[in-house]
Enzyme design. Structure first.
Site, PDB file in Angstrom:
ATOM      1  CG  ASN A 103      -1.839  -1.221   1.227  1.00 44.05           C
ATOM      2  OD1 ASN A 103      -2.003  -1.870   0.191  1.00 44.05           O
ATOM      3  ND2 ASN A 103      -2.396  -1.566   2.380  1.00 44.05           N
ATOM      4  CG  HIS A 120       3.885  -1.832  -4.817  1.00 43.34           C
ATOM      5  ND1 HIS A 120       2.728  -2.568  -4.721  1.00 43.34           N
ATOM      6  CD2 HIS A 120       4.799  -2.643  -5.394  1.00 43.34           C
ATOM      7  CE1 HIS A 120       2.937  -3.763  -5.246  1.00 43.34           C
ATOM      8  NE2 HIS A 120       4.185  -3.850  -5.650  1.00 43.34           N
ATOM      9  CB  CYS A 128      13.051  15.969  -9.037  1.00 40.77           C
ATOM     10  SG  CYS A 128      13.447  16.759 -10.611  1.00 40.77           S
ATOM     11  CB  CYS A 152      16.010  21.126 -11.640  1.00 42.64           C
ATOM     12  SG  CYS A 152      15.001  19.644 -11.863  1.00 42.64           S
ATOM     13  CB  THR A 190      -2.579  -8.958  -0.718  1.00 37.73           C
ATOM     14  OG1 THR A 190      -1.973  -9.010  -2.004  1.00 37.73           O
ATOM     15  CG2 THR A 190      -2.084 -10.092   0.153  1.00 37.73           C
TER      16      THR A 190
END
Ligand code: APR
Length: 251
Positions: A103, A120, A128, A152, A190
């Protein structure tokens, strides 16, 4: 073995401890976060191809609109439920030493779990796509269209694992190390269908751990690696299982 699976599970967990908890989207359903598959599943409404990393990089504006509405509109508005709190209590009692979750909702940490491996990734961090910037999903950053790096100006992505991306190295290494060393693996919420995450309980089983499963429906684990299957919602079963474990440890 006690005919009541909760009693059997409590006997084993209280005796062996050294517990690895493995969770999926189902443990957050009672917190108001829809699962990916099954009743009310996200993939019944949204094409998972939209969550391929190549699609995200090619269509950042459209992808971010979808990510905001599906994930960030709920972010911070859902509380941990009784299952998350029970998992955190098992860690506090010294029974569970690690929790591997698929999760991305941060609810295990919000419930007090400390040793959480986010297989995950997490919605709780934006990263970034060019420089090393990483930071929380602030309103200002999320307001960008698409969100761009304050350092940036490159595209930001949620620090979750998109389809087509690899699992973060630490998460992979630590999850399988914990699976190899646990005595009991408690699996909840799951389908057990997604690789390589689903190999964590399989690895525990192969190394001799007892697998206990809590799920209202059977999964790919049930009838294969699951030794004790407790049919039910995690938010209802986990507090009962926790109480039975506490009784045994108090004896
Ligand atoms: N308590 C426990 N389990 C529940 C509950 C509940 N209240 N409600 C549903 N479930 C179970 C369902 O029976 C099902 O087995 O949770 C599971 C949800 O399945 P998925 O949505 O497929 O969740 P998960 O297995 O975590 O998905 C794995 O797939 O799309 C990817 O990255 C995504 O991490 C996700 C991965």
């Amino acid at each position: 073995m006690n005919p009541d699976p909760i009693q059997s599970a409590a006997d084993i967990i209280a005796e062996k401890k050294n517990l690895l908890i493995f969770t999926g989207a189902g443990v957050s359903v009672e917190s108001g976060i829809p699962p990916f598959r099954g009743a009310g599943g996200l993939w019944n409404k949204v094409n998972p191809d939209f969550f391929e990393i190549d699609h995200f990089m090619r269509h950042p504006v459209e992808s971010w609109e979808r990510i905001r509405s599906i994930f960030y509109d709920l972010w911070g508005k859902c509380a941990p439920n009784a299952a998350h709190l029970a998992f955190a209590e098992l860690e506090k009692m010294g029974v569970a030493f690690s929790l591997v979750t698929q999760n991305i909702d941060n609810l295990h940490q919000a419930a007090g779990s400390k040793n959480v491996i986010e297989f995950h990734g997490t919605l709780g961090r934006l990263r970034c796509t060019r420089c090393s910037f990483a930071g929380p999903p602030t309103r200002d950053l999320l307001a960008g269209n698409p969100p761009s790096c304050p350092k940036c100006a490159a595209l930001l992505k949620p620090d979750i694992v998109f389809f087509g991306e690899g699992i973060p190295e630490h998460a992979m290494d630590q999850s399988f190390a914990d699976a190899e060393s646990c005595s009991v693996c408690l699996v909840s919420g799951t389908t057990g269908e997604v690789m390589p995450a689903c190999m964590v309980p399989h690895t525990a089983k192969r190394r001799g751990a007892i697998v206990i499963e809590v799920n209202p429906e059977e999964s790919a684990f049930t009838g294969h690696i699951t030794d004790i299957y407790i049919r039910g919602k995690a938010g209802e079963i986990m507090p009962r299982l926790l109480e039975e474990i506490k009784k045994r440890l108090a004896e």
